[in-house]
Design a protein around this motif. Structure first.
Motif, PDB file in Angstrom:
ATOM      1  N   GLU A  34       0.832  -1.200   0.000  1.00 21.21           N
ATOM      2  CA  GLU A  34       0.000   0.000   0.000  1.00 21.21           C
ATOM      3  C   GLU A  34       0.873   1.258   0.000  1.00 21.21           C
ATOM      4  OE1 GLU A  34      -2.225   0.359   3.718  1.00 21.21           O
ATOM      5  OE2 GLU A  34      -0.857  -1.077   4.621  1.00 21.21           O
ATOM      6  N   ILE A  35       0.307   2.396   0.391  1.00 20.57           N
ATOM      7  CA  ILE A  35       0.977   3.677   0.190  1.00 20.57           C
ATOM      8  C   ILE A  35       2.077   3.969   1.217  1.00 20.57           C
ATOM      9  CG2 ILE A  35      -1.041   4.685  -0.908  1.00 20.57           C
ATOM     10  CD1 ILE A  35      -1.507   6.297   1.686  1.00 20.57           C
ATOM     11  N   ARG A  82       0.591   9.222  -0.397  1.00 19.38           N
ATOM     12  CA  ARG A  82      -0.251   9.595  -1.536  1.00 19.38           C
ATOM     13  C   ARG A  82       0.558  10.357  -2.575  1.00 19.38           C
ATOM     14  NH1 ARG A  82      -5.262  11.365   2.350  1.00 19.38           N
ATOM     15  NH2 ARG A  82      -6.280   9.309   2.453  1.00 19.38           N
ATOM     16  N   VAL A  85       2.762   7.663  -4.458  1.00 21.38           N
ATOM     17  CA  VAL A  85       2.081   6.802  -5.436  1.00 21.38           C
ATOM     18  C   VAL A  85       1.570   7.615  -6.621  1.00 21.38           C
ATOM     19  CG1 VAL A  85       1.503   4.998  -3.781  1.00 21.38           C
ATOM     20  CG2 VAL A  85      -0.140   6.849  -4.195  1.00 21.38           C
ATOM     21  N   ASN A  86       1.210   8.866  -6.384  1.00 18.44           N
ATOM     22  CA  ASN A  86       0.798   9.703  -7.510  1.00 18.44           C
ATOM     23  C   ASN A  86       1.986   9.998  -8.419  1.00 18.44           C
ATOM     24  OD1 ASN A  86      -1.865   9.791  -6.676  1.00 18.44           O
ATOM     25  ND2 ASN A  86      -1.610  11.691  -5.517  1.00 18.44           N
ATOM     26  N   LEU A  90       0.096   4.493 -11.581  1.00 16.57           N
ATOM     27  CA  LEU A  90      -0.382   3.118 -11.703  1.00 16.57           C
ATOM     28  C   LEU A  90       0.255   2.392 -12.880  1.00 16.57           C
ATOM     29  CD1 LEU A  90      -4.151   3.653 -10.825  1.00 16.57           C
ATOM     30  CD2 LEU A  90      -2.516   2.273  -9.520  1.00 16.57           C
ATOM     31  N   SER A 117      -4.850  -1.900  -0.685  1.00 14.46           N
ATOM     32  CA  SER A 117      -5.129  -0.472  -0.835  1.00 14.46           C
ATOM     33  C   SER A 117      -4.653  -0.007  -2.214  1.00 14.46           C
ATOM     34  CB  SER A 117      -4.487   0.311   0.312  1.00 14.46           C
ATOM     35  OG  SER A 117      -5.004   1.616   0.358  1.00 14.46           O
ATOM     36  N   TRP A 118      -3.659   0.897  -2.303  1.00 13.76           N
ATOM     37  CA  TRP A 118      -3.128   1.255  -3.628  1.00 13.76           C
ATOM     38  C   TRP A 118      -2.743  -0.004  -4.394  1.00 13.76           C
ATOM     39  CZ3 TRP A 118       1.955   0.517  -5.517  1.00 13.76           C
ATOM     40  CH2 TRP A 118       2.233   1.121  -6.743  1.00 13.76           C
ATOM     41  N   THR A 121      -5.536  -1.806  -6.239  1.00 16.40           N
ATOM     42  CA  THR A 121      -5.877  -1.342  -7.587  1.00 16.40           C
ATOM     43  C   THR A 121      -4.864  -1.835  -8.607  1.00 16.40           C
ATOM     44  OG1 THR A 121      -7.047   0.595  -6.734  1.00 16.40           O
ATOM     45  CG2 THR A 121      -6.288   0.707  -9.010  1.00 16.40           C
ATOM     46  N   ALA A 139      -9.230  -1.470  -1.793  1.00 16.96           N
ATOM     47  CA  ALA A 139      -8.613  -0.542  -2.741  1.00 16.96           C
ATOM     48  C   ALA A 139      -9.567   0.616  -3.033  1.00 16.96           C
ATOM     49  CB  ALA A 139      -8.243  -1.260  -4.028  1.00 16.96           C
ATOM     50  N   THR A 140      -9.153   1.822  -2.692  1.00 14.56           N
ATOM     51  CA  THR A 140     -10.009   2.996  -2.883  1.00 14.56           C
ATOM     52  C   THR A 140      -9.991   3.517  -4.316  1.00 14.56           C
ATOM     53  OG1 THR A 140      -8.210   4.486  -2.244  1.00 14.56           O
ATOM     54  CG2 THR A 140      -9.683   3.715  -0.490  1.00 14.56           C
ATOM     55  N   ARG A 141      -8.997   3.112  -5.116  1.00 12.83           N
ATOM     56  CA  ARG A 141      -8.829   3.677  -6.460  1.00 12.83           C
ATOM     57  C   ARG A 141      -9.424   2.797  -7.561  1.00 12.83           C
ATOM     58  NH1 ARG A 141      -3.597   7.284  -6.369  1.00 12.83           N
ATOM     59  NH2 ARG A 141      -3.404   7.671  -4.130  1.00 12.83           N
TER      60      ARG A 141
END
Length: 221
Positions: A34-35, A82, A85-86, A90, A117-118, A121, A139-141
């Motif tokens: 995850e992040i 965040r 990962v941005n 992806l 999570s990240w 996705t 996963a929120t994305r």
């Protein structure tokens, strides 16, 4: 115990933790963090997969930005994670996952992807774009990608108390991916599997883990 290996990817080289079972492998799983980076938790996930008979490979995706970067699981770490990962994106996340899967496939194993999570996705995209069996945890994305057709069996895990993933979003997974297995854990929040940090939920984590192992046992044989 596992050990470190250098994984060469289209986006650059990263370190990756590799854990192998004692006996003949039942398949191989790429683990996507995850992040917060490749925390010790994800090394333990690999060891647990190896104990269950699977080869597990967990790339340190953040090495592409800052080698060895791991973040605290607090608000400061969340904000920085965040950003990372941005910056990583992806597409690079998927490229690293594909490189890990190709490395494992050279040994003749069938490959699955397990993401959180990240990383959940990234696991979804590994399913729709690389046709790999995948398990996606909280996963929120996911929503922008749910119209992509699944390329292999797919499983989702969610906590009912996870505010960023409300019931309507969980229902969207069921509507857009009706063939997938979707599980919701009543008393669990986001990151319910990440022991020992809160909001770890032992019962939800144990049940989701059994379902995940059953999934890979069935689809990587």
């Amino acid at each position: 115990m596992g050990d470190w290996h250098t994984l060469y990817t289209p986006c650059g080289a990263v370190q990756a933790w590799l854990a192998k079972p004692d006996g003949k492998p039942r398949g191989a799983v790429v683990v996507v963090h995850e992040i917060f980076g490749l925390l010790p938790h994800y090394l333990r996930v690999c060891e647990r997969l190896a104990q269950a008979g699977f080869i597990a490979l967990a790339p340190a995706y953040f090495d592409l930005i800052t080698p060895g970067l791991m973040l605290a699981t607090d608000q400061t770490g969340t904000d920085r994670g965040r950003e990372v990962v941005n910056q990583l994106g992806l597409d690079c996340g998927l490229d690293v996952t594909e490189a890990a899967a190709q490395l494992l496939a050279r040994e003749g194993h069938k490959i699955g992807v397990l993401g959180f999570s990240w990383g959940g996705t990234v696991a979804l995209l590994a399913n729709t774009r690389l046709a790999l069996p995948a398990v996606s945890y909280y996963a929120t994305r996911n929503p922008p990608f749910l119209d992509e057709p699944a390329g292999a069996p797919l499983m989702f895990h969610f906590g009912a108390l996870d505010v960023p993933i409300p019931p309507a979003v969980i229902d969207l997974h069921r509507q857009k991916q009706p063939q997938a297995q979707v599980f919701v854990y009543a008393d669990a929040d986001h990151a319910f599997n990440r022991d020992p940090d809160p909001p770890y939920h032992a019962d939800a984590a144990a049940l989701a883990w059994r379902r995940t192992l059953d999934f890979f046992t069935e689809h990587l044989r």
